[in-house]
Design an enzyme around this catalytic site. Structure first.
Site, short mmCIF file in Angstrom:
data_model
loop_
_atom_site.label_atom_id
_atom_site.label_comp_id
_atom_site.label_asym_id
_atom_site.label_seq_id
_atom_site.Cartn_x
_atom_site.Cartn_y
_atom_site.Cartn_z
N ASN A 10 0.87 -1.18 0.00
CA ASN A 10 0.00 0.00 0.00
C ASN A 10 0.91 1.23 0.00
O ASN A 10 1.46 1.59 1.03
CB ASN A 10 -0.90 -0.02 1.25
CG ASN A 10 -1.75 1.24 1.35
OD1 ASN A 10 -1.81 2.04 0.42
ND2 ASN A 10 -2.40 1.42 2.50
N LYS A 12 0.05 4.20 -0.30
CA LYS A 12 -0.63 5.39 0.23
C LYS A 12 -0.40 6.56 -0.75
O LYS A 12 -0.34 6.32 -1.96
CB LYS A 12 -0.15 5.68 1.65
CG LYS A 12 -0.26 4.44 2.54
CD LYS A 12 -0.04 4.67 3.99
CE LYS A 12 -0.21 3.37 4.75
NZ LYS A 12 -0.06 3.54 6.19
N HIS A 96 -9.51 1.40 4.91
CA HIS A 96 -8.25 1.62 5.62
C HIS A 96 -8.49 2.65 6.74
O HIS A 96 -9.27 3.58 6.56
CB HIS A 96 -7.18 2.13 4.64
CG HIS A 96 -5.81 2.11 5.24
ND1 HIS A 96 -5.39 3.06 6.15
CD2 HIS A 96 -4.78 1.25 5.08
CE1 HIS A 96 -4.15 2.78 6.52
NE2 HIS A 96 -3.76 1.67 5.89
N GLU A 98 -6.88 5.07 7.70
CA GLU A 98 -6.63 6.47 7.33
C GLU A 98 -7.85 7.05 6.61
O GLU A 98 -8.19 8.21 6.82
CB GLU A 98 -5.36 6.55 6.45
CG GLU A 98 -4.11 6.35 7.30
CD GLU A 98 -2.94 5.73 6.57
OE1 GLU A 98 -2.93 5.68 5.33
OE2 GLU A 98 -2.01 5.27 7.27
N GLU A 168 -5.18 -4.35 10.92
CA GLU A 168 -4.16 -3.31 11.05
C GLU A 168 -4.43 -2.48 12.31
O GLU A 168 -5.22 -1.52 12.27
CB GLU A 168 -4.20 -2.38 9.83
CG GLU A 168 -3.87 -3.05 8.53
CD GLU A 168 -3.28 -2.05 7.52
OE1 GLU A 168 -2.18 -2.29 7.05
OE2 GLU A 168 -3.94 -1.04 7.24
N GLY A 174 2.68 2.92 10.79
CA GLY A 174 3.61 4.01 10.57
C GLY A 174 4.34 4.45 11.83
O GLY A 174 5.01 5.48 11.84
N SER A 213 3.61 -1.54 10.50
CA SER A 213 5.06 -1.57 10.71
C SER A 213 5.68 -2.95 10.42
O SER A 213 6.59 -3.38 11.13
CB SER A 213 5.42 -1.11 12.13
OG SER A 213 5.03 0.24 12.31
N GLY A 234 3.01 -0.88 4.35
CA GLY A 234 3.02 0.54 4.01
C GLY A 234 4.43 1.00 3.70
O GLY A 234 4.96 0.76 2.61
O1 13P Z 1 -1.23 1.06 6.91
C1 13P Z 1 -0.45 0.20 6.56
C2 13P Z 1 -0.67 -0.57 5.32
O2 13P Z 1 -1.96 -0.38 4.83
C3 13P Z 1 0.78 -0.09 7.33
O3 13P Z 1 1.65 0.97 7.18
P1 13P Z 1 3.15 0.82 7.73
O4 13P Z 1 3.69 -0.47 7.19
O5 13P Z 1 3.87 2.03 7.19
O6 13P Z 1 3.04 0.81 9.23
#
Ligand code: 13P
Length: 252
Positions: A10, A12, A96, A98, A168, A174, A213, A234
């Site tokens: 992803n 983003k 997601h 976010e 997640e 992140g 992460s 991510g």
């Molecule tokens: O939100 C994520 C994947 O959709 C995870 O993000 P990270 O791997 O940067 O923590």
């Protein structure tokens, strides 16, 4: 031993045309190391076409990070499932955290999008996860269960066969603070139990991804857990070498 067979990148709101080319080349050059693992790249909408042109081998598929719940019409700024299909998109991330936070996407909207996506024959990757306060208050499972119930509401068994669930935890996204393999497995086992109870054989086969992460140095231990069938990556998916290392860990 790895129980993983699906790794999704992803990106983003990151990446550019150069990254699509670089990622495709690195995946091509390392593909022998993770043969049999399904790899999906979800770049931003604007890079889907570019990415589609650079996918060099069979085990890599294209995914989108969102889609409209509508089929077509007066919805300025939205992108439909048919538009994604025309580009060869096979997977769509939905719900997601976010988007739930920033675009106020509700479980009901996620369910409407999941219906549209699966009806069209694409795979919907439904994201669920608790925040830190919910975990600390011991509400993790009740939060996840409610998200599952509402975000999957109304899907037939046939549609459920085109669903992937991604756990997640928001506090791990992140932040560099990964859920331990045991913490992730505990939730995944409950999700598996819920899926089997509600969707029987179909639920027994639904791929369950962990995200938050995941890095080259922790992927192997996460993927060795019984109910972790892969990862939603991510930050580490923006670097070809790091991402390939995670795909290798999935191969085991
Ligand atoms: O939100 C994520 C994947 O959709 C995870 O993000 P990270 O791997 O940067 O923590």
């Amino acid at each position: 031993m790895s129980n993983a067979s699906l790794v999704i990148a992803n990106w983003k709101m990151n990446g550019n045309r150069a990254l699509t080319r670089n990622m495709s080349e690195v995946l091509r050059d390392n593909q022998a190391d993770f043969k049999g693992v399904n790899v999906v790249i979800c770049p931003p909408y604007t890079l889907l076409s570019e990415m589609a042109g650079h996918i060099y081998y069979d085990d890599v598929a294209l995914g989108a990070q969102n889609v409209s719940e509508y089929e077509s019409g007066a919805h300025t700024g939205e992108v439909s499932v048919a538009m994604l299909q025309e580009l060869g998109v096979e997977y769509v991330l939905l719900g997601h955290s976010e988007r739930r936070a920033e675009q106020h996407e509700s479980d009901q909207l996620v369910a409407a999008k999941a219906a549209t996506v699966t009806q069209a024959g694409l795979t919907a990757v439904i994201c669920v996860g608790e925040d830190k306060a919910q975990r600390e208050a011991d509400n993790t499972w009740s939060v996840i269960q409610a998200q599952l119930e509402k975000s999957l509401a109304g899907l037939s068994a046939k549609q459920m066969a085109r669903v992937v669930v991604a756990y997640e935890p928001i506090w791990a996204i992140g932040t560099g603070e990964t859920a331990s393999p045991a913490q992730a497995q505990e939730v995944h086992a409950k999700i598996r139990g819920w899926l089997v109870e509600n969707y029987q054989q179909v639920g027994a086969k639904t791929p369950l991804l962990y995200g938050g992460s995941v890095k080259a140095n922790n992927a192997e231990s996460l993927f060795s857990e019984a109910d972790i069938n892969g990862g939603l990556i991510g930050g580490a998916s923006l670097n070809g070498e790091d991402f390939c290392a995670i795909c290798r860990a999935a191969k085991g």
